[in-house]
Design a protein around this motif. Structure first.
Motif, PDB file in Angstrom:
ATOM      1  N   ASN A   8     -10.474   0.496   1.003  1.00  0.00           N
ATOM      2  CA  ASN A   8      -9.779   0.854  -0.235  1.00  0.00           C
ATOM      3  C   ASN A   8      -9.202  -0.400  -0.897  1.00  0.00           C
ATOM      4  OD1 ASN A   8      -7.856   1.701  -2.177  1.00  0.00           O
ATOM      5  ND2 ASN A   8      -7.814   3.715  -1.218  1.00  0.00           N
ATOM      6  N   SER A   9      -9.916  -0.936  -1.827  1.00  0.00           N
ATOM      7  CA  SER A   9      -9.535  -2.170  -2.504  1.00  0.00           C
ATOM      8  C   SER A   9      -8.233  -2.025  -3.282  1.00  0.00           C
ATOM      9  CB  SER A   9     -10.661  -2.606  -3.444  1.00  0.00           C
ATOM     10  OG  SER A   9     -10.337  -3.800  -4.091  1.00  0.00           O
ATOM     11  N   ALA A  10      -8.029  -0.883  -3.936  1.00  0.00           N
ATOM     12  CA  ALA A  10      -6.819  -0.671  -4.738  1.00  0.00           C
ATOM     13  C   ALA A  10      -5.567  -0.680  -3.861  1.00  0.00           C
ATOM     14  CB  ALA A  10      -6.921   0.635  -5.513  1.00  0.00           C
ATOM     15  N   ALA A  11      -5.647  -0.083  -2.687  1.00  0.00           N
ATOM     16  CA  ALA A  11      -4.498  -0.061  -1.777  1.00  0.00           C
ATOM     17  C   ALA A  11      -4.195  -1.469  -1.269  1.00  0.00           C
ATOM     18  CB  ALA A  11      -4.768   0.874  -0.606  1.00  0.00           C
ATOM     19  N   TYR A  12      -5.229  -2.219  -0.887  1.00  0.00           N
ATOM     20  CA  TYR A  12      -5.014  -3.599  -0.434  1.00  0.00           C
ATOM     21  C   TYR A  12      -4.405  -4.446  -1.547  1.00  0.00           C
ATOM     22  CZ  TYR A  12      -7.673  -2.904   3.887  1.00  0.00           C
ATOM     23  OH  TYR A  12      -8.115  -2.485   5.130  1.00  0.00           O
ATOM     24  N   PHE A  13      -4.866  -4.238  -2.778  1.00  0.00           N
ATOM     25  CA  PHE A  13      -4.336  -5.010  -3.890  1.00  0.00           C
ATOM     26  C   PHE A  13      -2.864  -4.678  -4.130  1.00  0.00           C
ATOM     27  CE2 PHE A  13      -3.728  -6.027  -8.425  1.00  0.00           C
ATOM     28  CZ  PHE A  13      -4.026  -7.386  -8.359  1.00  0.00           C
ATOM     29  N   GLY A  14      -2.520  -3.389  -4.040  1.00  0.00           N
ATOM     30  CA  GLY A  14      -1.121  -2.986  -4.187  1.00  0.00           C
ATOM     31  C   GLY A  14      -0.242  -3.640  -3.137  1.00  0.00           C
ATOM     32  N   LEU A  15      -0.718  -3.666  -1.900  1.00  0.00           N
ATOM     33  CA  LEU A  15       0.036  -4.333  -0.830  1.00  0.00           C
ATOM     34  C   LEU A  15       0.191  -5.827  -1.112  1.00  0.00           C
ATOM     35  CD1 LEU A  15      -1.545  -2.532   2.244  1.00  0.00           C
ATOM     36  CD2 LEU A  15       0.837  -2.341   1.481  1.00  0.00           C
ATOM     37  N   SER A  16      -0.857  -6.437  -1.624  1.00  0.00           N
ATOM     38  CA  SER A  16      -0.776  -7.876  -1.909  1.00  0.00           C
ATOM     39  C   SER A  16       0.253  -8.169  -2.994  1.00  0.00           C
ATOM     40  CB  SER A  16      -2.143  -8.441  -2.294  1.00  0.00           C
ATOM     41  OG  SER A  16      -2.534  -8.005  -3.576  1.00  0.00           O
ATOM     42  N   ILE A  17       0.356  -7.286  -3.973  1.00  0.00           N
ATOM     43  CA  ILE A  17       1.347  -7.480  -5.034  1.00  0.00           C
ATOM     44  C   ILE A  17       2.755  -7.385  -4.452  1.00  0.00           C
ATOM     45  CG2 ILE A  17       2.329  -6.496  -7.143  1.00  0.00           C
ATOM     46  CD1 ILE A  17      -0.554  -5.468  -7.734  1.00  0.00           C
ATOM     47  N   ILE A  18       3.010  -6.338  -3.695  1.00  0.00           N
ATOM     48  CA  ILE A  18       4.356  -6.123  -3.151  1.00  0.00           C
ATOM     49  C   ILE A  18       4.791  -7.300  -2.284  1.00  0.00           C
ATOM     50  CG2 ILE A  18       5.736  -4.699  -1.579  1.00  0.00           C
ATOM     51  CD1 ILE A  18       4.057  -2.295  -2.586  1.00  0.00           C
ATOM     52  N   TYR A  19       3.924  -7.709  -1.374  1.00  0.00           N
ATOM     53  CA  TYR A  19       4.313  -8.771  -0.456  1.00  0.00           C
ATOM     54  C   TYR A  19       4.422 -10.146  -1.118  1.00  0.00           C
ATOM     55  CZ  TYR A  19       3.921  -5.557   3.457  1.00  0.00           C
ATOM     56  OH  TYR A  19       4.109  -4.506   4.318  1.00  0.00           O
ATOM     57  N   SER A  20       4.000 -10.264  -2.369  1.00  0.00           N
ATOM     58  CA  SER A  20       4.102 -11.550  -3.054  1.00  0.00           C
ATOM     59  C   SER A  20       5.228 -11.604  -4.084  1.00  0.00           C
ATOM     60  CB  SER A  20       2.776 -11.889  -3.735  1.00  0.00           C
ATOM     61  OG  SER A  20       2.507 -10.973  -4.772  1.00  0.00           O
ATOM     62  N   VAL A  21       6.001 -10.529  -4.227  1.00  0.00           N
ATOM     63  CA  VAL A  21       7.108 -10.516  -5.190  1.00  0.00           C
ATOM     64  C   VAL A  21       8.212 -11.449  -4.680  1.00  0.00           C
ATOM     65  CG1 VAL A  21       8.896  -9.083  -6.270  1.00  0.00           C
ATOM     66  CG2 VAL A  21       6.568  -8.207  -6.014  1.00  0.00           C
ATOM     67  N   ASP A  22       8.574 -12.414  -5.507  1.00  0.00           N
ATOM     68  CA  ASP A  22       9.528 -13.443  -5.091  1.00  0.00           C
ATOM     69  C   ASP A  22      10.877 -12.903  -4.631  1.00  0.00           C
ATOM     70  OD1 ASP A  22       7.909 -15.669  -5.345  1.00  0.00           O
ATOM     71  OD2 ASP A  22       8.377 -15.915  -7.470  1.00  0.00           O
ATOM     72  N   LEU A  30      11.788   1.424  -3.308  1.00  0.00           N
ATOM     73  CA  LEU A  30      10.554   1.813  -4.008  1.00  0.00           C
ATOM     74  C   LEU A  30       9.344   1.111  -3.409  1.00  0.00           C
ATOM     75  CD1 LEU A  30      11.723   1.961  -7.717  1.00  0.00           C
ATOM     76  CD2 LEU A  30      10.875   3.843  -6.334  1.00  0.00           C
ATOM     77  N   PHE A  31       9.498  -0.166  -3.089  1.00  0.00           N
ATOM     78  CA  PHE A  31       8.386  -0.899  -2.488  1.00  0.00           C
ATOM     79  C   PHE A  31       8.014  -0.312  -1.132  1.00  0.00           C
ATOM     80  CE2 PHE A  31       9.067  -5.180  -4.879  1.00  0.00           C
ATOM     81  CZ  PHE A  31       8.546  -4.607  -6.015  1.00  0.00           C
ATOM     82  N   LEU A  32       9.016   0.096  -0.356  1.00  0.00           N
ATOM     83  CA  LEU A  32       8.735   0.691   0.947  1.00  0.00           C
ATOM     84  C   LEU A  32       7.946   1.996   0.787  1.00  0.00           C
ATOM     85  CD1 LEU A  32       9.032   0.552   3.989  1.00  0.00           C
ATOM     86  CD2 LEU A  32      11.226   1.709   3.762  1.00  0.00           C
ATOM     87  N   LYS A  33       8.306   2.789  -0.220  1.00  0.00           N
ATOM     88  CA  LYS A  33       7.550   4.026  -0.488  1.00  0.00           C
ATOM     89  C   LYS A  33       6.108   3.695  -0.872  1.00  0.00           C
ATOM     90  CE  LYS A  33      11.537   6.746  -1.995  1.00  0.00           C
ATOM     91  NZ  LYS A  33      12.182   7.401  -3.147  1.00  0.00           N
ATOM     92  N   SER A  34       5.934   2.673  -1.705  1.00  0.00           N
ATOM     93  CA  SER A  34       4.576   2.265  -2.103  1.00  0.00           C
ATOM     94  C   SER A  34       3.794   1.744  -0.911  1.00  0.00           C
ATOM     95  CB  SER A  34       4.647   1.181  -3.176  1.00  0.00           C
ATOM     96  OG  SER A  34       5.144   1.696  -4.377  1.00  0.00           O
ATOM     97  N   ILE A  35       4.438   0.955  -0.080  1.00  0.00           N
ATOM     98  CA  ILE A  35       3.764   0.408   1.107  1.00  0.00           C
ATOM     99  C   ILE A  35       3.294   1.549   2.002  1.00  0.00           C
ATOM    100  CG2 ILE A  35       4.174  -0.838   3.274  1.00  0.00           C
ATOM    101  CD1 ILE A  35       5.951  -2.776   1.622  1.00  0.00           C
ATOM    102  N   THR A  36       4.129   2.555   2.178  1.00  0.00           N
ATOM    103  CA  THR A  36       3.757   3.706   3.004  1.00  0.00           C
ATOM    104  C   THR A  36       2.518   4.402   2.435  1.00  0.00           C
ATOM    105  OG1 THR A  36       6.071   4.029   3.631  1.00  0.00           O
ATOM    106  CG2 THR A  36       4.590   5.890   3.963  1.00  0.00           C
ATOM    107  N   ILE A  37       2.515   4.603   1.121  1.00  0.00           N
ATOM    108  CA  ILE A  37       1.361   5.239   0.471  1.00  0.00           C
ATOM    109  C   ILE A  37       0.104   4.394   0.646  1.00  0.00           C
ATOM    110  CG2 ILE A  37       0.371   5.838  -1.780  1.00  0.00           C
ATOM    111  CD1 ILE A  37       3.242   6.745  -2.583  1.00  0.00           C
ATOM    112  N   PHE A  38       0.217   3.091   0.393  1.00  0.00           N
ATOM    113  CA  PHE A  38      -0.951   2.212   0.490  1.00  0.00           C
ATOM    114  C   PHE A  38      -1.439   2.095   1.937  1.00  0.00           C
ATOM    115  CE2 PHE A  38       0.858  -0.027  -3.468  1.00  0.00           C
ATOM    116  CZ  PHE A  38       0.158   0.813  -4.322  1.00  0.00           C
ATOM    117  N   ASP A  39      -0.513   2.026   2.896  1.00  0.00           N
ATOM    118  CA  ASP A  39      -0.915   1.957   4.307  1.00  0.00           C
ATOM    119  C   ASP A  39      -1.664   3.217   4.736  1.00  0.00           C
ATOM    120  OD1 ASP A  39      -0.004  -0.602   4.844  1.00  0.00           O
ATOM    121  OD2 ASP A  39       1.920   0.066   5.668  1.00  0.00           O
TER     122      ASP A  39
END
Length: 126
Positions: free
Chosen positions: A64-78, A46-55
């Protein structure tokens, strides 16, 4: 004739904008769903699908601030297998830099994310 072409062009732009907003919403809905999963393989998919959309969104609009923020959330999930705190921080800084470019649709999508995140936070045992 020129007025008709201009009108058609404007309608086309509005449709592209609507599709673009829907993609960001879809990226965040997959992100939220991934955050609620325990299975790391399903979460990573699911994260990979989201990353593709945000990229793709960032490629279309580098502010696009919302896309950058989404990427920041994904890459910070422990527990995300591909977490990268440096990427998360870099994307967060870009989202902060371009926060004035948020559209109403993006604000609505982020509100949905933070509402879902607040529920997750409240249900966590201390």
């Amino acid at each position: 004739m020129k007025a008709l072409r201009l009108l058609i062009f404007l309608v086309f732009l509005l449709q592209i904008s609507d599709v673009y907003s829907q993609n960001i919403k879809k990226g965040y809905s997959q992100l939220i769903e991934g955050l609620n999963l325990k299975n790391q393989t399903e979460q990573a998919e699911l994260f990979l699908k989201s990353i593709t959309i945000f990229d793709k969104a960032v490629l279309k609009d580098s502010t696009n601030s919302a896309a950058y923020f989404g990427l920041s959330i994904i890459y910070s999930v422990d527990n995300y297998t591909h977490k990268d705190y440096f990427r998360a921080w870099n994307n967060y800084q870009k989202s902060e830099k371009y926060k004035d470019n948020l559209t109403e649709d993006n604000i609505e999508t982020l509100t949905l994310y933070f509402t879902a995140q607040d529920v997750r936070r409240r249900n966590k045992k201390i």
